[in-house]
Scaffold this motif. Sequence first.
Motif: not given
Length: 371
Positions: A210-211, A215-216, A219-221, A343-345
């Motif tokens: 659900x993270x 995580x997206x 990732x943008x940051x 971390x995979x996400x």
Amino acid sequence: NKGKYDHYMQKEIHEQPESLTTTMRGRLIRGGSCKAKTVLLGGLKDHIKTIRRSRRIVFIGCGTSYNAALAARPIIEELSGVPVTMEIASDLVDRQGPIYREDTAVFVSQSGETADTLLALEYALENGALCVGITNTVGSAIARNTHCGIHINAGCEIGVASTKAYTSQIVVMAMLALAIGDDAISSQARREAIIDGLFDLPNKVREALKLDQEMKDLAKLLIAEQSLLVFGRGYNFATALEGALKVKEVSLMHSEGILAGEMKHGPLALVDENLPIIVIATRDACFSKQQSVIQQLHARKGRLIVMCSKGDAASVCPGESCRVIEVPQVEDCLQPVVNIIPLQLLAYHLTVLRGHNVDQPRNLAKSVTTQ
Ligand code: M6R
């Protein structure tokens, strides 16, 4: 077939609650009210005693498979009392390192066809060790040429980045620890807690998935960064290595997994207000040491992202600038299975945002069959 997903890596990350269930199916016995909880690993049944009596267990693998063995090492040592050493397959062959008749050599490989691992297997067979295979591919060269073994049954993995095989490998090795560990009364409660934890693990992984949106956003940051460090220790040193491997192999961003205990022996020099650093500080025996690592990184203005157990955000975060990733808490030796999920996400979303090929990263092959 990718189904509702855009990429195989994404599908394989999200199917981990199911792949883990399949990995454990028929192998965990909860027992009745007075029966003990146990583990059944059919492929090993004639060799368990030999493994238990061996002088040393040597884990051999490459890449993610090596990292999975590293994650399982502490629990194997704890429950079996047998010393465990780690070998990267190519390095063992390069050194012609010592392997003895009294050793159990465990070969971990998703494909079962990795050239370096196969060469190390040939070498260990020549030296007379008992050779055990842990693979995802029935009929593969490693499955055929080892004396015995365990299939991880994670289902076909297509993305070059290994995700669901990693978590299934750790679970199989945790079951191996339970199978070879003696059934001493002193460790009974611990063993039962691990078995209960295994039963509940797919649910905890589902919760960690659900993270995804968080995580997206992270990732943008991080999209334009040059580098990302991941600090871990104990059970989660492997998580740091594996998280960094995922990020570098698919998103093509430099990333390094660092043993937190080594921080002052070099890596600390890299710390400034720009370099993002993920610190894994979930609850286990190393928690207070990781808290102190966080304080020291904060004192040097490190740009911190802390992974902690649910409910610990306020106590681990040294300042407002610190971001947190809260994960569900599980039995310490199973925590790497949960901690790798965000971390995979992150690696997946970074790759998509940076516009790189998720399933076929530049220059890489799913199965490395040449040296
Ligand atoms: O098939 P194997 O598990 O033997 O493969 C070993 C490595 O080549 C593999 O894990 C590689 O590191 C992955 N691409 C990592 O995601």
